[in-house]
Scaffold this motif. Sequence first.
Motif, mmCIF file in Angstrom:
data_model
loop_
_atom_site.group_PDB
_atom_site.id
_atom_site.type_symbol
_atom_site.label_atom_id
_atom_site.label_comp_id
_atom_site.label_asym_id
_atom_site.label_seq_id
_atom_site.Cartn_x
_atom_site.Cartn_y
_atom_site.Cartn_z
ATOM 1 N N ALA A 168 73.080 46.465 5.684
ATOM 2 C CA ALA A 168 73.245 45.662 6.908
ATOM 3 C C ALA A 168 74.149 44.462 6.640
ATOM 4 O O ALA A 168 74.985 44.095 7.465
ATOM 5 N N ARG A 169 74.004 43.873 5.480
ATOM 6 C CA ARG A 169 74.820 42.699 5.139
ATOM 7 C C ARG A 169 76.289 43.101 4.993
ATOM 8 O O ARG A 169 77.190 42.434 5.480
ATOM 9 N N ALA A 170 76.523 44.223 4.344
ATOM 10 C CA ALA A 170 77.913 44.639 4.080
ATOM 11 C C ALA A 170 78.607 45.167 5.327
ATOM 12 O O ALA A 170 79.831 45.073 5.454
ATOM 13 N N LEU A 171 77.833 45.730 6.262
ATOM 14 C CA LEU A 171 78.462 46.324 7.445
ATOM 15 C C LEU A 171 78.962 45.257 8.416
ATOM 16 O O LEU A 171 78.301 44.235 8.642
ATOM 17 N N ALA A 172 80.112 45.536 8.992
ATOM 18 C CA ALA A 172 80.663 44.659 10.037
ATOM 19 C C ALA A 172 79.870 44.891 11.326
ATOM 20 O O ALA A 172 79.228 45.941 11.491
ATOM 21 N N ASP A 173 79.952 43.939 12.237
ATOM 22 C CA ASP A 173 79.281 44.094 13.541
ATOM 23 C C ASP A 173 79.739 45.406 14.189
ATOM 24 O O ASP A 173 80.942 45.692 14.237
ATOM 25 N N GLY A 174 78.798 46.161 14.684
ATOM 26 C CA GLY A 174 79.142 47.432 15.334
ATOM 27 C C GLY A 174 79.442 48.546 14.348
ATOM 28 O O GLY A 174 79.716 49.680 14.755
ATOM 29 N N GLY A 175 79.395 48.239 13.053
ATOM 30 C CA GLY A 175 79.674 49.255 12.026
ATOM 31 C C GLY A 175 78.614 50.346 12.029
ATOM 32 O O GLY A 175 77.522 50.179 12.581
ATOM 33 N N GLU A 176 78.974 51.477 11.404
ATOM 34 C CA GLU A 176 78.072 52.641 11.431
ATOM 35 C C GLU A 176 77.510 52.954 10.074
ATOM 36 O O GLU A 176 78.234 52.910 9.069
ATOM 37 N N LEU A 177 76.247 53.331 10.075
ATOM 38 C CA LEU A 177 75.614 53.852 8.867
ATOM 39 C C LEU A 177 75.261 55.304 9.152
ATOM 40 O O LEU A 177 74.501 55.589 10.080
ATOM 41 N N ARG A 178 75.846 56.215 8.375
ATOM 42 C CA ARG A 178 75.564 57.629 8.579
ATOM 43 C C ARG A 178 74.784 58.183 7.403
ATOM 44 O O ARG A 178 75.245 58.112 6.261
ATOM 45 N N LEU A 179 73.630 58.733 7.720
ATOM 46 C CA LEU A 179 72.768 59.321 6.701
ATOM 47 C C LEU A 179 72.511 60.775 7.074
ATOM 48 O O LEU A 179 72.520 61.128 8.254
ATOM 49 N N ALA A 180 72.272 61.604 6.078
ATOM 50 C CA ALA A 180 71.903 62.997 6.363
ATOM 51 C C ALA A 180 71.018 63.490 5.248
ATOM 52 O O ALA A 180 71.120 63.040 4.102
ATOM 53 N N SER A 181 70.143 64.425 5.599
ATOM 54 C CA SER A 181 69.292 65.044 4.584
ATOM 55 C C SER A 181 68.733 66.356 5.126
ATOM 56 O O SER A 181 68.623 66.540 6.337
ATOM 57 N N GLN A 224 70.617 78.260 2.645
ATOM 58 C CA GLN A 224 69.208 78.533 2.303
ATOM 59 C C GLN A 224 68.318 78.521 3.543
ATOM 60 O O GLN A 224 67.101 78.571 3.432
ATOM 61 N N GLY A 225 68.944 78.381 4.710
ATOM 62 C CA GLY A 225 68.168 78.403 5.954
ATOM 63 C C GLY A 225 67.576 77.050 6.319
ATOM 64 O O GLY A 225 66.759 76.958 7.235
ATOM 65 N N LEU A 226 67.954 76.000 5.603
ATOM 66 C CA LEU A 226 67.417 74.672 5.914
ATOM 67 C C LEU A 226 68.228 74.049 7.051
ATOM 68 O O LEU A 226 69.395 74.385 7.237
ATOM 69 N N LYS A 227 67.588 73.143 7.769
ATOM 70 C CA LYS A 227 68.275 72.511 8.908
ATOM 71 C C LYS A 227 68.493 71.031 8.614
ATOM 72 O O LYS A 227 67.554 70.224 8.747
ATOM 73 N N PRO A 228 69.711 70.668 8.248
ATOM 74 C CA PRO A 228 69.968 69.248 7.967
ATOM 75 C C PRO A 228 69.747 68.366 9.202
ATOM 76 O O PRO A 228 69.912 68.814 10.331
ATOM 77 N N VAL A 229 69.380 67.132 8.925
ATOM 78 C CA VAL A 229 69.213 66.139 9.991
ATOM 79 C C VAL A 229 70.279 65.063 9.782
ATOM 80 O O VAL A 229 70.558 64.663 8.650
ATOM 81 N N TYR A 230 70.891 64.638 10.891
ATOM 82 C CA TYR A 230 71.988 63.673 10.839
ATOM 83 C C TYR A 230 71.535 62.394 11.538
ATOM 84 O O TYR A 230 71.120 62.444 12.701
ATOM 85 N N LEU A 231 71.608 61.290 10.827
ATOM 86 C CA LEU A 231 71.165 60.017 11.402
ATOM 87 C C LEU A 231 72.344 59.048 11.445
ATOM 88 O O LEU A 231 73.018 58.859 10.427
ATOM 89 N N ARG A 232 72.556 58.498 12.615
ATOM 90 C CA ARG A 232 73.696 57.594 12.802
ATOM 91 C C ARG A 232 73.168 56.293 13.389
ATOM 92 O O ARG A 232 72.643 56.289 14.500
ATOM 93 N N PHE A 233 73.285 55.223 12.618
ATOM 94 C CA PHE A 233 72.785 53.918 13.060
ATOM 95 C C PHE A 233 73.953 52.965 13.286
ATOM 96 O O PHE A 233 74.993 53.083 12.627
#
Length: 236
Positions: A159-172, A220-229
Amino acid sequence: MTGNTKDQTLRWYGRRRGHKLRPGRRALMNTLLPRLRLELPPAGGTLDLAGAFESSVSDVWLEVGFGAGEHLAAQARARPDIGFIGCEPFVNGVAGLLSRIESEGLTNVRVFDDDARKLLPRLPEASISRIYALFTDPWPKKRHHRRRFISDETVGELARALADGGELRLASDHGGYVEWMLERVARHPDFSWPAPGKRDWTDPPADWVGTRYEHKAKKQGLKPVYLRFLRRPRNS
Ligand SMILES: C[S@@+](CC[C@H](N)C(=O)[O-])C[C@H]1O[C@@H](n2cnc3c(N)ncnc32)[C@H](O)[C@@H]1O
């Protein structure tokens, strides 16, 4: 590995090395990596990102745990106006990225070949517009959870490093780790999760570039989840 980043309080549990590097890749580690490596400034200092890239860039994006580097290289090729920092301690992965940088002639990538937890506190406040941390190791066993990249502490640093309105993209592809990440990012006051419908996490964003690990998981039949904050503006 960067010589001036030894932090005894952070222990690395992931792999550092895999199979022996082919001679060409070994040569790149000796010649290209020293030119592209981001060296941390002396204790307490922050990196000067303005002068970090060969030519001027409009924004800086960071990828934590780029694996073999295919996602990072594809992004860097698609967006020559952006400066990319790739962070990965796995030597064979770094060599893979260097090989792509060389063969594709990419000039907008810098590499931090160590643990992202050492880099994050040294990034200037609000200096990064997008951060990817895709399929970072889920460490499924309960006693290993504290090894996970996402923690309350790293979320605060992101959060500190991100600029205002910046995006954090996570997936697993690991349900337990998805819940863990969601819980930690959602409870941080600087992030919002604009995900009104299920497809916002079952489908990747429109400009998504697939990763090697994602491809394996799907096979392998797994379903990744995509998170965008989104990083909330500081003065709101
Ligand atoms: C399962 S692999 C996924 C690689 C790639 N992102 C993909 O999707 O194909 C996870 C990667 O995250 C890296 N990683 C995990 N924690 C990290 C950290 N704290 N800093 C940098 N890299 C990290 C590991 O070294 C590993 O290469």
